[in-house]
Enzyme design. Structure first.
Site, PDB file in Angstrom:
ATOM      1  N   ASP A 183     111.726  27.862 -24.006  1.00 41.19           N
ATOM      2  CA  ASP A 183     113.125  27.638 -24.371  1.00 41.19           C
ATOM      3  C   ASP A 183     113.555  26.206 -24.050  1.00 41.19           C
ATOM      4  OD1 ASP A 183     113.312  30.366 -25.057  1.00 41.19           O
ATOM      5  OD2 ASP A 183     113.847  30.896 -23.006  1.00 41.19           O
ATOM      6  N   ASP A 196     112.544  29.148 -33.112  1.00 41.18           N
ATOM      7  CA  ASP A 196     111.604  29.394 -32.028  1.00 41.18           C
ATOM      8  C   ASP A 196     111.401  30.914 -32.003  1.00 41.18           C
ATOM      9  OD1 ASP A 196     110.139  29.650 -29.708  1.00 41.18           O
ATOM     10  OD2 ASP A 196     111.699  28.871 -28.386  1.00 41.18           O
ATOM     11  N   GLU A 223     102.664  34.010 -30.574  1.00 41.31           N
ATOM     12  CA  GLU A 223     103.589  34.235 -31.679  1.00 41.31           C
ATOM     13  C   GLU A 223     102.984  33.807 -33.010  1.00 41.31           C
ATOM     14  OE1 GLU A 223     107.205  33.511 -28.549  1.00 41.31           O
ATOM     15  OE2 GLU A 223     106.445  31.825 -29.746  1.00 41.31           O
ATOM     16  N   ASN A 262     104.574  29.726 -29.892  1.00 41.78           N
ATOM     17  CA  ASN A 262     103.419  29.551 -29.024  1.00 41.78           C
ATOM     18  C   ASN A 262     102.229  30.204 -29.732  1.00 41.78           C
ATOM     19  OD1 ASN A 262     103.390  32.375 -28.392  1.00 41.78           O
ATOM     20  ND2 ASN A 262     104.705  32.050 -26.614  1.00 41.78           N
ATOM     21  N   THR A 265     110.081  28.196 -20.071  1.00 40.87           N
ATOM     22  CA  THR A 265     109.608  26.849 -20.402  1.00 40.87           C
ATOM     23  C   THR A 265     109.598  26.607 -21.910  1.00 40.87           C
ATOM     24  OG1 THR A 265     107.320  27.600 -20.235  1.00 40.87           O
ATOM     25  CG2 THR A 265     108.277  26.541 -18.293  1.00 40.87           C
ATOM     26  N   VAL A 317     100.682  22.236 -14.405  1.00 41.09           N
ATOM     27  CA  VAL A 317     101.033  22.759 -13.085  1.00 41.09           C
ATOM     28  C   VAL A 317     100.606  24.222 -13.077  1.00 41.09           C
ATOM     29  CG1 VAL A 317     102.892  23.264 -11.459  1.00 41.09           C
ATOM     30  CG2 VAL A 317     103.004  21.194 -12.881  1.00 41.09           C
ATOM     31  N   TYR A 324     106.001  41.044 -26.561  1.00 39.87           N
ATOM     32  CA  TYR A 324     106.888  41.742 -25.652  1.00 39.87           C
ATOM     33  C   TYR A 324     107.035  43.189 -26.111  1.00 39.87           C
ATOM     34  CZ  TYR A 324     108.036  36.960 -24.278  1.00 39.87           C
ATOM     35  OH  TYR A 324     107.957  35.649 -23.860  1.00 39.87           O
TER      36      TYR A 324
END
Length: 168
Positions: free
Chosen positions: A126, A15, A52, A49, A124, A117, A25
């Site tokens: 992770d 990941d 990334e 994601n 999330t 949501v 980041y």
């Protein structure tokens, strides 16, 4: 460490935690993104994601909602890393559902969605990666593992909202 500790039965999952919402980041350099790409090339399953994936592929990040063509273009490019499964998180085609999409080495696609949501919730990705990995280690197929990961993550988000705890 992968080369030292893994053997033919080892499931290597990466990941590549490097960024979100189109931005890496602050601590992530272009060299680190290139190194993460090399690490992903050693894995059977990668779970980036869209931020990334774009960084590792040298592609421009696009904001969602996405088109199926864009998601499939990103997955096809990730497939070249050699993983058995590339699982792309943060995929959504409208404002109602969010989830993931995967492509295996043969180019077969799988999607998994839950109700979206509103808000942004740290961790999330992770949670999703952990549940997906657990499912695969237990012998579940990719679709079943993705569905379980999506549902568990969505339930975690809903519980956070209901508890009134921190969210961005």
């Amino acid at each position: 460490i992968i080369d030292i500790l893994s053997h033919e039965d080892t499931l290597v999952v990466v990941d590549p935690v490097m960024g979100d919402n189109g931005k890496l980041y602050r601590s992530i350099t272009p060299e680190m993104a290139e190194g993460m790409k090399k690490l992903c090339q050693k894995a059977q399953v990668i779970i980036p994601n869209l931020t990334e994936a774009a960084a590792m592929l040298g592609m421009e990040y696009k904001d969602g909602p996405y088109t199926k063509e864009y998601i499939e273009e990103v997955l096809a490019a990730l497939k070249d890393f050699g993983a058995e499964y590339s699982v792309l998180t943060g995929v959504y085609f409208d404002e109602k559902k969010i989830g993931s999409a995967s492509m295996n080495k043969r180019g077969e696609l799988t999607y998994s969605f839950t109700d979206k949501v509103e808000g942004h919730f740290h961790g999330t990705g992770d949670i999703f990666a952990s549940v997906l990995t657990a499912g695969l280690v237990k012998g579940k197929d990719i679709k079943t593992a993705m569905d379980a990961a999506a549902e568990f993550t969505a339930n975690s988000i809903r519980n956070t909202v209901e508890a009134g705890t921190d969210r961005l």
